[in-house]
Motif scaffolding. Structure first.
Motif, PDB file in Angstrom:
ATOM      1  N   ALA A 142       1.214 -37.233  53.149  1.00 24.35           N
ATOM      2  CA  ALA A 142       2.048 -36.607  52.093  1.00 24.35           C
ATOM      3  C   ALA A 142       1.679 -37.266  50.435  1.00 24.35           C
ATOM      4  O   ALA A 142       1.534 -36.394  49.616  1.00 24.35           O
ATOM      5  N   PHE A 143       1.466 -38.280  50.423  1.00 24.31           N
ATOM      6  CA  PHE A 143       1.027 -39.166  49.132  1.00 24.31           C
ATOM      7  C   PHE A 143      -0.282 -38.380  48.846  1.00 24.31           C
ATOM      8  O   PHE A 143      -0.360 -38.128  47.558  1.00 24.31           O
ATOM      9  N   ALA A 144      -1.338 -38.436  49.566  1.00 21.08           N
ATOM     10  CA  ALA A 144      -2.634 -37.635  49.287  1.00 21.08           C
ATOM     11  C   ALA A 144      -2.478 -36.367  48.619  1.00 21.08           C
ATOM     12  O   ALA A 144      -2.963 -35.964  47.764  1.00 21.08           O
ATOM     13  N   ARG A 145      -1.839 -35.446  49.325  1.00 17.80           N
ATOM     14  CA  ARG A 145      -1.321 -34.169  49.094  1.00 17.80           C
ATOM     15  C   ARG A 145      -0.622 -34.131  47.634  1.00 17.80           C
ATOM     16  O   ARG A 145      -0.926 -33.049  46.692  1.00 17.80           O
ATOM     17  N   LEU A 146       0.398 -34.754  47.467  1.00 18.57           N
ATOM     18  CA  LEU A 146       1.189 -34.592  46.356  1.00 18.57           C
ATOM     19  C   LEU A 146       0.623 -35.371  45.168  1.00 18.57           C
ATOM     20  O   LEU A 146       0.620 -34.858  43.756  1.00 18.57           O
ATOM     21  N   ALA A 147      -0.278 -36.323  45.160  1.00 18.07           N
ATOM     22  CA  ALA A 147      -1.110 -37.130  44.020  1.00 18.07           C
ATOM     23  C   ALA A 147      -2.314 -36.416  43.705  1.00 18.07           C
ATOM     24  O   ALA A 147      -2.948 -36.543  42.639  1.00 18.07           O
ATOM     25  N   HIS A 177      -5.099 -36.603  45.590  1.00 13.60           N
ATOM     26  CA  HIS A 177      -6.104 -37.507  46.270  1.00 13.60           C
ATOM     27  C   HIS A 177      -6.573 -36.581  47.502  1.00 13.60           C
ATOM     28  O   HIS A 177      -5.889 -35.819  48.117  1.00 13.60           O
ATOM     29  N   ARG A 178      -7.653 -37.051  48.179  1.00 18.09           N
ATOM     30  CA  ARG A 178      -8.292 -36.390  49.358  1.00 18.09           C
ATOM     31  C   ARG A 178      -8.180 -37.703  50.324  1.00 18.09           C
ATOM     32  O   ARG A 178      -8.737 -38.736  50.125  1.00 18.09           O
ATOM     33  N   LEU A 179      -7.587 -37.118  51.609  1.00 20.38           N
ATOM     34  CA  LEU A 179      -7.596 -38.146  52.708  1.00 20.38           C
ATOM     35  C   LEU A 179      -8.727 -37.425  53.506  1.00 20.38           C
ATOM     36  O   LEU A 179      -8.947 -36.698  54.323  1.00 20.38           O
ATOM     37  N   LEU A 180      -9.811 -38.372  53.220  1.00 20.90           N
ATOM     38  CA  LEU A 180     -11.179 -38.070  53.969  1.00 20.90           C
ATOM     39  C   LEU A 180     -11.058 -38.333  55.367  1.00 20.90           C
ATOM     40  O   LEU A 180     -11.889 -37.483  56.196  1.00 20.90           O
ATOM     41  N   HIS A 181     -10.425 -39.175  56.001  1.00 20.70           N
ATOM     42  CA  HIS A 181     -10.664 -39.714  57.432  1.00 20.70           C
ATOM     43  C   HIS A 181      -9.373 -40.308  57.735  1.00 20.70           C
ATOM     44  O   HIS A 181      -8.654 -41.340  56.844  1.00 20.70           O
ATOM     45  N   GLU A 182      -8.876 -40.592  59.026  1.00 16.58           N
ATOM     46  CA  GLU A 182      -7.980 -41.237  59.466  1.00 16.58           C
ATOM     47  C   GLU A 182      -8.515 -41.852  60.875  1.00 16.58           C
ATOM     48  O   GLU A 182      -9.022 -41.013  61.477  1.00 16.58           O
TER      49      GLU A 182
END
Length: 78
Positions: free
Chosen positions: A52-57, A59-64
């Motif tokens: 959620a943070f990546a989407r709202l800010a 940023h890109r969440l590249l990998h988990e």
């Protein structure tokens, strides 16, 4: 899949929500646009929080990753 390269590492293991996310936000503020922050956390709620943070800010969440109770997140700064 191999893990992406990263420019900074934040070890937030043992911290409860929302501390991993708050510390990640502070660390991202120190990085240049395009840099990648790898975050290690043990709080299960962090999975929902970091997505959620990546989407709202923006940023890109590249990998988990998840390995023996440790969650890894690779965030690329917008």
């Amino acid at each position: 899949m191999t893990e992406p390269a990263f420019d900074a590492l934040l070890d937030a293991r043992g911290l409860s929500c929302p501390l991993p996310l708050l510390k990640a936000k502070l660390e991202l503020n120190r990085l240049a646009s395009g840099d990648v922050l790898k975050v290690l956390a043990t709080d299960g709620g962090s999975q929902r929080d970091f997505a959620a943070f990546a989407r709202l800010a923006g940023h890109r969440l590249l990998h988990e990753s998840v390995e023996t109770g440790v969650y890894g997140y690779w965030l690329q700064k917008a």
